[in-house]
Write an enzyme that holds these catalytic residues in place. Structure first.
Site, PDB file in Angstrom:
ATOM      1  N   LYS A  12       0.820  -1.218   0.000  1.00  0.00           N
ATOM      2  CA  LYS A  12       0.000   0.000   0.000  1.00  0.00           C
ATOM      3  C   LYS A  12       0.863   1.283   0.000  1.00  0.00           C
ATOM      4  O   LYS A  12       2.076   1.230   0.287  1.00  0.00           O
ATOM      5  CB  LYS A  12      -0.928  -0.032   1.219  1.00  0.00           C
ATOM      6  CG  LYS A  12      -1.940  -1.187   1.183  1.00  0.00           C
ATOM      7  CD  LYS A  12      -2.962  -1.044   2.311  1.00  0.00           C
ATOM      8  CE  LYS A  12      -3.923  -2.212   2.356  1.00  0.00           C
ATOM      9  NZ  LYS A  12      -4.996  -2.023   3.358  1.00  0.00           N
ATOM     10  N   TYR A  52     -12.476  -2.629  -3.938  1.00  0.00           N
ATOM     11  CA  TYR A  52     -12.912  -2.857  -2.548  1.00  0.00           C
ATOM     12  C   TYR A  52     -14.438  -2.889  -2.427  1.00  0.00           C
ATOM     13  O   TYR A  52     -14.967  -2.615  -1.352  1.00  0.00           O
ATOM     14  CB  TYR A  52     -12.367  -1.757  -1.652  1.00  0.00           C
ATOM     15  CG  TYR A  52     -10.963  -1.999  -1.094  1.00  0.00           C
ATOM     16  CD1 TYR A  52     -10.612  -3.185  -0.476  1.00  0.00           C
ATOM     17  CD2 TYR A  52     -10.003  -0.987  -1.128  1.00  0.00           C
ATOM     18  CE1 TYR A  52      -9.347  -3.387   0.071  1.00  0.00           C
ATOM     19  CE2 TYR A  52      -8.730  -1.172  -0.584  1.00  0.00           C
ATOM     20  CZ  TYR A  52      -8.416  -2.380   0.012  1.00  0.00           C
ATOM     21  OH  TYR A  52      -7.177  -2.567   0.561  1.00  0.00           O
ATOM     22  N   ASN A 115      -1.978   0.054   6.918  1.00  0.00           N
ATOM     23  CA  ASN A 115      -1.475  -1.229   7.435  1.00  0.00           C
ATOM     24  C   ASN A 115      -0.546  -1.934   6.445  1.00  0.00           C
ATOM     25  O   ASN A 115      -0.358  -3.138   6.507  1.00  0.00           O
ATOM     26  CB  ASN A 115      -2.631  -2.129   7.898  1.00  0.00           C
ATOM     27  CG  ASN A 115      -3.598  -2.496   6.780  1.00  0.00           C
ATOM     28  OD1 ASN A 115      -3.467  -2.014   5.659  1.00  0.00           O
ATOM     29  ND2 ASN A 115      -4.557  -3.346   7.077  1.00  0.00           N
ATOM     30  N   HIS A 118      -2.085  -5.566   1.673  1.00  0.00           N
ATOM     31  CA  HIS A 118      -3.387  -6.236   1.521  1.00  0.00           C
ATOM     32  C   HIS A 118      -3.123  -7.648   1.024  1.00  0.00           C
ATOM     33  O   HIS A 118      -2.155  -7.882   0.302  1.00  0.00           O
ATOM     34  CB  HIS A 118      -4.250  -5.491   0.484  1.00  0.00           C
ATOM     35  CG  HIS A 118      -5.439  -6.284   0.026  1.00  0.00           C
ATOM     36  ND1 HIS A 118      -6.621  -6.326   0.726  1.00  0.00           N
ATOM     37  CD2 HIS A 118      -5.608  -7.118  -1.051  1.00  0.00           C
ATOM     38  CE1 HIS A 118      -7.477  -7.129   0.093  1.00  0.00           C
ATOM     39  NE2 HIS A 118      -6.879  -7.615  -0.983  1.00  0.00           N
ATOM     40  N   GLU A 129      -9.199 -11.055  -7.721  1.00  0.00           N
ATOM     41  CA  GLU A 129      -8.308  -9.914  -7.456  1.00  0.00           C
ATOM     42  C   GLU A 129      -7.086  -9.935  -8.390  1.00  0.00           C
ATOM     43  O   GLU A 129      -6.613  -8.888  -8.834  1.00  0.00           O
ATOM     44  CB  GLU A 129      -7.889  -9.900  -5.980  1.00  0.00           C
ATOM     45  CG  GLU A 129      -9.059  -9.569  -5.058  1.00  0.00           C
ATOM     46  CD  GLU A 129      -8.668  -9.415  -3.592  1.00  0.00           C
ATOM     47  OE1 GLU A 129      -7.489  -9.586  -3.248  1.00  0.00           O
ATOM     48  OE2 GLU A 129      -9.574  -9.105  -2.787  1.00  0.00           O
TER      49      GLU A 129
HETATM   50  P1  CMP Z   1      -7.321  -4.705   3.722  1.00  0.00           P
HETATM   51  O1  CMP Z   1      -6.855  -6.080   4.071  1.00  0.00           O
HETATM   52  O2  CMP Z   1      -6.678  -4.033   2.583  1.00  0.00           O
HETATM   53  O3  CMP Z   1      -8.916  -4.771   3.472  1.00  0.00           O
HETATM   54  C1  CMP Z   1      -9.759  -3.654   3.709  1.00  0.00           C
HETATM   55  C2  CMP Z   1      -9.065  -2.551   4.448  1.00  0.00           C
HETATM   56  O4  CMP Z   1      -9.918  -1.635   5.096  1.00  0.00           O
HETATM   57  C3  CMP Z   1      -8.213  -3.135   5.556  1.00  0.00           C
HETATM   58  O5  CMP Z   1      -7.111  -3.797   5.018  1.00  0.00           O
HETATM   59  C4  CMP Z   1      -7.914  -1.872   6.388  1.00  0.00           C
HETATM   60  O6  CMP Z   1      -6.743  -1.218   5.951  1.00  0.00           O
HETATM   61  C5  CMP Z   1      -9.115  -0.963   6.090  1.00  0.00           C
HETATM   62  N1  CMP Z   1      -9.917  -0.683   7.277  1.00  0.00           N
HETATM   63  C6  CMP Z   1     -10.134   0.538   7.796  1.00  0.00           C
HETATM   64  N2  CMP Z   1     -10.935   0.473   8.880  1.00  0.00           N
HETATM   65  C7  CMP Z   1     -11.235  -0.840   9.047  1.00  0.00           C
HETATM   66  C8  CMP Z   1     -12.014  -1.550  10.000  1.00  0.00           C
HETATM   67  N3  CMP Z   1     -12.654  -0.932  11.006  1.00  0.00           N
HETATM   68  N4  CMP Z   1     -12.102  -2.899   9.876  1.00  0.00           N
HETATM   69  C9  CMP Z   1     -11.481  -3.543   8.848  1.00  0.00           C
HETATM   70  N5  CMP Z   1     -10.718  -2.917   7.922  1.00  0.00           N
HETATM   71  C10 CMP Z   1     -10.589  -1.572   8.018  1.00  0.00           C
END
Ligand code: CMP
Length: 136
Positions: A12, A52, A115, A118, A129
């Site tokens: 990311k 998403y 984070n 993904h 994906e």
């Molecule tokens: P990712 O695995 O990329 O999938 C969806 C993303 O939404 C997740 O990582 C997080 O970075 C983001 N996100 C933000 N807020 C939340 C939340 N409350 N719960 C889950 N994902 C979240």
């Protein structure tokens, strides 16, 4: 039983911006995930919303799509034994503060939004994906 699978990884914007791509790739390789393909791209907010779309009803959807399109990302096809589960384990929990030691998100994640990585959550989603980013 181990099946050879493919999964999709995204490095990311927060991790690309901090020059963590090579460090993350090294962790993937050291953990027996083969990088079959990889490219650095920047996507539009519309493309992020499409990617998403399973999260479209979530309160964080708009911020999530703005964030993923805010800067360059690296998308990768990973292959290995039980790659979907193996890579999810290596990433760690969605929220870096809940992630196990030595996982990618524990090492590099800043927050639940930033984070760093993904990964597809199922083999079915991995297939769609991968197709989303590598159309051929
Ligand atoms: P990712 O695995 O990329 O999938 C969806 C993303 O939404 C997740 O990582 C997080 O970075 C983001 N996100 C933000 N807020 C939340 C939340 N409350 N719960 C889950 N994902 C979240």
């Amino acid at each position: 039983m181990s099946d050879v699978e493919r999964t999709l990884s995204i490095i990311k914007p927060d991790a690309v911006e901090r020059n963590l791509v090579e460090d993350i790739k090294k962790i993937l390789i050291e953990n027996n995930l083969i990088i079959k393909d990889s490219k650095k791209i920047q996507i539009t907010k519309e493309e992020a919303s499409e990617f998403y779309k399973v999260h479209q009803s979530k309160p964080f959807f708009n911020d999530l799509c703005s964030y993923l399109s805010s800067g360059p990302i690296v998308v990768l096809i990973l292959e290995g034994a039980n790659a979907v589960t193996a890579y999810r384990k290596l990433m760690g929990a969605t929220n870096p503060k809940d992630a196990d030691e030595n996982t990618i998100r524990k090492l590099y994640g800043i927050s639940i939004d930033k984070n760093s990585v993904h990964g597809s959550d199922s083999l079915k989603n991995a297939k769609s994906e991968i197709k989303f980013f590598f159309k051929n």
